[in-house]
Scaffold this active site. Sequence first.
Site, PDB file in Angstrom:
ATOM      1  N   ASP A   1      -4.261  -6.246  -7.934  1.00 14.26           N
ATOM      2  CA  ASP A   1      -4.503  -5.513  -6.702  1.00 14.26           C
ATOM      3  C   ASP A   1      -4.728  -4.053  -7.077  1.00 14.26           C
ATOM      4  OD1 ASP A   1      -4.774  -5.033  -3.987  1.00 14.26           O
ATOM      5  OD2 ASP A   1      -2.952  -6.095  -3.430  1.00 14.26           O
TER       6      ASP A   1
ATOM      7  N   HIS B   1       0.834  -1.199   0.000  1.00 14.83           N
ATOM      8  CA  HIS B   1       0.000   0.000   0.000  1.00 14.83           C
ATOM      9  C   HIS B   1       0.874   1.257   0.000  1.00 14.83           C
ATOM     10  CE1 HIS B   1      -2.789  -3.036   1.615  1.00 14.83           C
ATOM     11  NE2 HIS B   1      -3.738  -2.308   1.061  1.00 14.83           N
TER      12      HIS B   1
END
Length: 461
Positions: free
Chosen positions: A360, A288
Amino acid sequence: MREQVRRTAAAAAAMLLAAAVAGCAGGQRQAVETSGAVSANDAAHAPLAGEQGLAAQSGESDPAAPSGESVGGAAASAPSGTSDAVDTEAAGRPGDAELLQQIAGMTLEARIGQLIVAGVDGTSADAGAKRMIREQHVGGVIFYKDNLASAESVIRYVNQLKAWNADGAAPLLLSVDQEGGKVSRLPALKKLPNAGVIGDTGDAALAEDVGEILARACAELGLNVDFAPVLDINSNPANPVIGARAFGSGEQVVTEMGLATMKGIRSQGVIPVVKHFPGHGDTAVDSHLDLPVVNKGLDQLKAFEWKPFEAAIREGAGAVMVAHILFPKIDPDYPASLSKTIVTEQLRGMLGFKGVVITDDLTMGAIADHYGIGEAAVLSVKAGADLVLIAHKYGNVDKAIAALASSVKQGVLTEARLNESVLRVLRLKADGKLSDEAIGSPQLAPVNEAIAEVLAQAARP
């Protein structure tokens, strides 16, 4: 005029199907060793011919070239599905002929839209979401915790999105990360234990019960896709992002518990998405925030990280999420989610996966800090991904769609490559019996009772 359009679409579909049959008869499939990795998966997903050569078909240009960020404007709205055939085997799936006919009648915008799963704003459907669905034909939505204020508001949100999609090419993928434990997004529910707690019990039946509960919760709130289970093996104690989200630190427990959870999710009519191929368990960086690097070679991954995914594919997994991790010994240039080597040659070729590959979230630091959103979207589809996940900001969806449209116009991404992904996505939706019919009030009390039973079982010594 309408009848003429119908006849044109039907003729185009016939051309697509005929070309597909001819392509199969030509025997162009490249042989790949699968090491017995396909069985139930073959029954669940008819193979697409020439998958090993997709990258050669879909972009002879330098894969780094198409950033798409500086190219504005949407593609022309005339259907262009006949300019390049969907390359599918003659022994196709029942229903493929109808799907091919549908693809032939879809505009370029509509086909590109089916490849997007997008985040939305707020706790109620807004103008940005309406534009994505009605004008950009986005085929899927992901909800996060800040979208899900209450069970009633979720139902209203979902039903509004479904209503806007009434004239869409296919029902919406309505998705959420609902793993249990740390990653629990849905409101008004007790929290299930982390996967690590379930793994420690060694009870596969309990893991299957957890999968059923996860799916029941999703279904009660109108959601048809759950980004679970996690099949990563938590082998690095310094891992900042997986940890107890994994079922354990060994491939056997992760495989056994992960497959049981996947089975439970599927039993309730919700689509499970196994993640994060080729394995996020040995990272020391949170993707992230930045791009993790794992210095493992192919043999190491095959012997360890691949094991749960290989088993899930044998059991007919319909969707796999690919991680944003750089494996320099395998592909020194691109992270897994953008790598043809990892997605097409390894996941599709060596493991024989015939279902839907989803990236993702492309707005995560691992990608957003190193690539433009448009560039990343094009690279991922060229690599073999079918769904591009863009979790935040409507403007990022605009960039991805513009870049994909530009890449098709310029021949960087071929019509055949685009149509293959559209076919896989439409298959997934058809197999899942997705519907845009409105849903009624959720019944969460029985789900909470089931969660309480799981909590009691997991707490037993």
